[in-house]
Design a protein around this motif. Structure first.
Motif, PDB file in Angstrom:
ATOM      1  N   ALA A  60       0.820  -1.206   0.000  1.00 33.95           N
ATOM      2  CA  ALA A  60       0.000   0.000   0.000  1.00 33.95           C
ATOM      3  C   ALA A  60       0.856   1.258   0.000  1.00 33.95           C
ATOM      4  O   ALA A  60       0.435   2.311  -0.491  1.00 33.95           O
ATOM      5  CB  ALA A  60      -0.920  -0.002   1.226  1.00 33.95           C
ATOM      6  N   SER A  61       2.065   1.161   0.539  1.00 38.95           N
ATOM      7  CA  SER A  61       2.940   2.323   0.654  1.00 38.95           C
ATOM      8  C   SER A  61       3.863   2.500  -0.545  1.00 38.95           C
ATOM      9  O   SER A  61       4.237   3.633  -0.871  1.00 38.95           O
ATOM     10  CB  SER A  61       3.806   2.196   1.919  1.00 38.95           C
ATOM     11  N   GLY A  62       4.257   1.382  -1.196  1.00 36.23           N
ATOM     12  CA  GLY A  62       5.236   1.497  -2.273  1.00 36.23           C
ATOM     13  C   GLY A  62       4.977   0.628  -3.470  1.00 36.23           C
ATOM     14  O   GLY A  62       5.870   0.443  -4.304  1.00 36.23           O
ATOM     15  N   GLY A  63       3.773   0.091  -3.581  1.00 36.92           N
ATOM     16  CA  GLY A  63       3.493  -0.858  -4.642  1.00 36.92           C
ATOM     17  C   GLY A  63       3.556  -0.301  -6.046  1.00 36.92           C
ATOM     18  O   GLY A  63       3.900  -1.021  -6.990  1.00 36.92           O
ATOM     19  N   TYR A  64       3.255   0.967  -6.216  1.00 40.20           N
ATOM     20  CA  TYR A  64       3.256   1.543  -7.561  1.00 40.20           C
ATOM     21  C   TYR A  64       4.663   1.853  -8.062  1.00 40.20           C
ATOM     22  O   TYR A  64       4.842   2.156  -9.243  1.00 40.20           O
ATOM     23  CB  TYR A  64       2.407   2.819  -7.587  1.00 40.20           C
ATOM     24  N   LEU A  65       5.670   1.776  -7.208  1.00 37.05           N
ATOM     25  CA  LEU A  65       7.037   2.064  -7.634  1.00 37.05           C
ATOM     26  C   LEU A  65       7.537   1.008  -8.619  1.00 37.05           C
ATOM     27  O   LEU A  65       7.987   1.334  -9.710  1.00 37.05           O
ATOM     28  CB  LEU A  65       7.968   2.138  -6.427  1.00 37.05           C
ATOM     29  N   GLU A  66       7.478  -0.266  -8.216  1.00 37.04           N
ATOM     30  CA  GLU A  66       7.849  -1.376  -9.099  1.00 37.04           C
ATOM     31  C   GLU A  66       7.135  -2.654  -8.690  1.00 37.04           C
ATOM     32  O   GLU A  66       7.679  -3.751  -8.782  1.00 37.04           O
ATOM     33  CB  GLU A  66       9.373  -1.597  -9.134  1.00 37.04           C
ATOM     34  N   ALA A  67       5.892  -2.494  -8.190  1.00 39.12           N
ATOM     35  CA  ALA A  67       5.034  -3.628  -7.832  1.00 39.12           C
ATOM     36  C   ALA A  67       5.544  -4.415  -6.627  1.00 39.12           C
ATOM     37  O   ALA A  67       5.216  -5.576  -6.459  1.00 39.12           O
ATOM     38  CB  ALA A  67       4.807  -4.559  -9.017  1.00 39.12           C
ATOM     39  N   TRP A  68       6.374  -3.798  -5.829  1.00 40.42           N
ATOM     40  CA  TRP A  68       6.891  -4.323  -4.552  1.00 40.42           C
ATOM     41  C   TRP A  68       7.191  -5.819  -4.542  1.00 40.42           C
ATOM     42  O   TRP A  68       6.631  -6.583  -3.783  1.00 40.42           O
ATOM     43  CB  TRP A  68       5.988  -3.873  -3.399  1.00 40.42           C
ATOM     44  N   PRO A  69       8.180  -6.268  -5.327  1.00 35.69           N
ATOM     45  CA  PRO A  69       8.514  -7.694  -5.287  1.00 35.69           C
ATOM     46  C   PRO A  69       8.983  -8.153  -3.898  1.00 35.69           C
ATOM     47  O   PRO A  69       8.548  -9.194  -3.418  1.00 35.69           O
ATOM     48  CB  PRO A  69       9.629  -7.840  -6.323  1.00 35.69           C
ATOM     49  N   ILE A  70       9.901  -7.406  -3.263  1.00 34.98           N
ATOM     50  CA  ILE A  70      10.442  -7.701  -1.920  1.00 34.98           C
ATOM     51  C   ILE A  70      10.726  -9.191  -1.688  1.00 34.98           C
ATOM     52  O   ILE A  70      10.768  -9.637  -0.540  1.00 34.98           O
ATOM     53  CB  ILE A  70       9.544  -7.140  -0.796  1.00 34.98           C
ATOM     54  N   ASN A  71      10.943  -9.926  -2.768  1.00 32.01           N
ATOM     55  CA  ASN A  71      11.114 -11.368  -2.678  1.00 32.01           C
ATOM     56  C   ASN A  71      11.641 -11.867  -4.026  1.00 32.01           C
ATOM     57  O   ASN A  71      10.900 -11.881  -5.015  1.00 32.01           O
ATOM     58  CB  ASN A  71       9.771 -12.038  -2.358  1.00 32.01           C
ATOM     59  N   PRO A  72      12.917 -12.267  -4.093  1.00 26.52           N
ATOM     60  CA  PRO A  72      13.464 -12.719  -5.376  1.00 26.52           C
ATOM     61  C   PRO A  72      12.670 -13.864  -6.018  1.00 26.52           C
ATOM     62  O   PRO A  72      12.507 -13.901  -7.241  1.00 26.52           O
ATOM     63  CB  PRO A  72      14.884 -13.162  -5.010  1.00 26.52           C
ATOM     64  N   ALA A  73      12.164 -14.800  -5.213  1.00 22.96           N
ATOM     65  CA  ALA A  73      11.422 -15.928  -5.765  1.00 22.96           C
ATOM     66  C   ALA A  73      10.078 -15.498  -6.325  1.00 22.96           C
ATOM     67  O   ALA A  73       9.588 -16.076  -7.295  1.00 22.96           O
ATOM     68  CB  ALA A  73      11.215 -17.006  -4.693  1.00 22.96           C
TER      69      ALA A  73
END
Length: 287
Positions: free
Chosen positions: A207-220
């Motif tokens: 909700a805070s940063g998803g539009y930046l690059e879809a918030w992968p925060i997880n290589p897998a």
């Protein structure tokens, strides 16, 4: 993510060591498959339909991803601890004694889970994807509907900027996970509520940063679907991606996860409950 510890199954378990590891790897694969199947389906809902059911309710997409993580923890946490993220596995190895011999197998299982999840999403949404691309005069090879499966930089975001975004966002993720799962943190969620809090943490980051690059925060989460998409017709738009973007959702989370975990381990944990711990020490001293 649900139960952080150095060994997930007791050494007294009747299962042989190899059998226990196989069970843990199946667990990690299943956890990521659950997350991707539900999360990428939410991405399909927002991308492929016009009007999108999430057009004015983006929080719904974030909650869908968060609940997917919570479900994955409930399903697999008692077997592998539900890392479900190479950044989590790396941080646990560095700071919480997770066995080094399990790190690469866990990461591989997580990527396979992402591949499987993406395959299930294409099975469900394949006709809609093809109709969307036809309507917009796009092709898979040109990247049409690629956002259903893997992440891309948003408006005004370069790959280098996206890397630092992911360092920050994944740092917050691991900072939160380490706090939530710290058994000595007296204000951490109790019992099974930790799974909900980790899911809400993922949703809050989206909700805070998803539009930046879809918030992968997880290589897998990115690499598994990206590999699948490469073979399913997206080709070079998936691997290596425009401007060789594929490195960003891998390197950014791995670096950010270590940074966030280190901040908790060295900047928070040594100072927690100092007065209570001192009181307990005094009580243990004989009169």
């Amino acid at each position: 993510m649900g139960r952080i510890e150095s060994e997930n199954i007791s050494e007294d378990s009747p299962l042989p060591l190899k059998g226990r590891l196989i069970g843990e790897l199946i667990s990690e694969m299943l956890a990521v498959a659950i997350i991707i199947t539900l999360g990428d389906s939410a991405a399909a809902m927002i991308i492929l339909y016009d009007p999108s059911p999430y057009a004015t309710a983006y929080w719904g997409v974030c909650i869908a991803w968060g609940l997917a993580v919570t479900l994955a923890i409930f399903v697999t946490g008692s077997v592998s601890g539900t890392h479900a993220n190479p950044a989590v596995t790396l941080a646990l190895m560095l700071f919480r004694g997770f066995p080094k011999r399990k790190v690469l197998p866990y990461m591989a299982a997580q990527v396979v889970g992402g591949f499987i999840g993406a395959a299930l999403v294409l099975q469900m949404y394949g006709p809609v994807i093809d109709a969307f691309n036809a309507t917009h005069e796009l092709t898979r090879a040109a990247g049409g509907a690629s956002g259903v499966f893997f992440t891309n930089p948003g408006l005004h975001i370069t790959p280098t900027h996206a890397f630092w975004d992911e360092v920050i966002l994944t740092g917050i993720l691991l900072l939160g996970i380490f706090a939530i799962t710290d058994e000595y943190n007296t204000v951490a969620p109790m019992a099974n509520s930790g799974a909900f809090m980790i899911g809400l943490l993922v949703a809050g980051i989206g909700a805070s940063g998803g539009y930046l690059e879809a918030w992968p925060i997880n290589p897998a989460r990115d690499l598994g679907p990206r590999i699948f998409a490469f073979f399913a017709g997206w080709g070079s738009s998936a691997l290596p991606g425009k401007d060789f973007y594929m490195w960003v959702p891998i390197a950014g989370p791995l670096v950010g996860g270590v940074v966030g975990a280190a901040i908790y381990q060295y900047g928070v944990k040594p100072f927690q409950n100092r007065e209570e711990m001192a009181g307990a020490s005094d009580a243990d001293i004989p009169a």
